[in-house]
Design an enzyme around this catalytic site. Structure first.
Site, PDB file in Angstrom:
ATOM      1  N   HIS A  41     -52.632 -14.954  -6.846  1.00  8.96           N
ATOM      2  CA  HIS A  41     -52.847 -16.397  -6.870  1.00  8.96           C
ATOM      3  C   HIS A  41     -52.206 -17.081  -5.665  1.00  8.96           C
ATOM      4  CE1 HIS A  41     -54.083 -20.068  -8.789  1.00  8.96           C
ATOM      5  NE2 HIS A  41     -52.845 -20.547  -8.809  1.00  8.96           N
TER       6      HIS A  41
ATOM      7  N   SER B 220     -55.121 -24.399  -6.196  1.00 10.87           N
ATOM      8  CA  SER B 220     -55.008 -24.316  -7.650  1.00 10.87           C
ATOM      9  C   SER B 220     -55.283 -25.694  -8.273  1.00 10.87           C
ATOM     10  CB  SER B 220     -53.631 -23.760  -8.020  1.00 10.87           C
ATOM     11  OG  SER B 220     -53.591 -23.339  -9.353  1.00 10.87           O
TER      12      SER B 220
END
Length: 266
Positions: A228, A95
């Site tokens: 995610h 990320s």
């Protein structure tokens, strides 16, 4: 170059690796800390030494001000990797960490230290831009956002003391993400491997494919079931992939060409 206490403050080693074939530098997500990579370190040691980045503002560095930008964070980490360039270095970032890892790779390459490989996870290619204003959310909305990502233990997000500790650093990291702008430059000359979940709301497979434009070397996209934080459930598969690429690069002789005499960054 002598490794200072400051270097050890930034780069955490959880497992002994006396003569590693390579070093894997791991950079966490927004609000994340070095301890997120304990399992990765345990799985790869002693053949590969894992160095996990502990940026200011979190855990034992919570009294220090957060680094305010992605480039500044990349500068700080790259400078502290120079005396570890005696062993080939690979980079992994998830990320926010993917952006930082990319910028570190650019900085190391520019001063004559070419990483073995760049592994990026859960993030769009740097040259793509999308307005990101998560840092502007109020506390309740930011907590809801963190819960939706399912990457933070629910018990932590239910503890007022823990929440008061993690929200400021998480907000600061999201502010840095929102302010990031890619500066055009030459593509990297190392393999890039992109990892993501097939249901990640922040990056699609098509967007992940755009990382291809950032390297002249081999490129691959690895898709996992999940969102995610797919890597929570599929850590073993992810670690096997990292290990295979790093070992493959060292065995093909890329390790010998990955480092030259590093010079201090200007």
């Amino acid at each position: 170059m002598t490794r200072t206490d400051d270097d050890r403050l930034w780069l955490r080693r959880f497992d002994e690796a006396p003569q590693p074939a390579a070093r894997l530098v791991c950079l966490p997500h927004a609000g994340g800390s070095a301890s997120y990579f304990r399992g990765v370190s345990r799985a790869l040691a002693p053949r590969i030494e894992v160095l996990a980045v502990q940026a200011p503002g979190r855990q034992d560095r919570r009294r220090e001000p957060c680094v305010e930008s992605i480039p500044d964070l990349a500068d700080a980490v790259a400078a502290r990797l120079l005396d570890r360039a005696d062993t080939p270095i690979a980079l992994f970032g998830h990320s926010m960490g993917a952006l930082v890892a990319f910028e570190i790779a650019r900085r190391l390459t520019a001063i004559g230290v070419r990483p073995l490989a760049l592994f990026v996870s859960g993030r769009r290619a740097p040259f793509t831009h999308r307005a990101e204003e998560t840092h502007l959310l109020d506390d309740d909305a930011l907590l809801d956002h963190l819960r939706s990502l399912d990457g933070t233990d629910g018990r932590i997000l239910s503890d007022p003391d823990m929440v008061s500790a993690i929200l400021p650093v998480t907000r600061a990291d999201y502010r840095a993400i929102g302010a990031y702008r890619y500066l055009p430059g030459p593509p990297l000359t190392m393999p890039i491997h992109v990892h993501l979940g097939d249901a990640d709301p922040h990056v699609t497979v098509a967007e992940a494919e755009q990382w291809r434009q950032h390297t002249t070397d081999e490129f691959a996209v690895h898709v996992y079931p999940g969102g995610h934080f797919y890597l929570e459930e599929h850590s073993a598969r992810l670690i096997r992939s990292l290990d295979a690429v790093i070992v493959g690069q060292t065995h093909t002789g890329r390790a010998e060409s990955s480092t030259t005499s590093p010079v201090a960054p200007r």
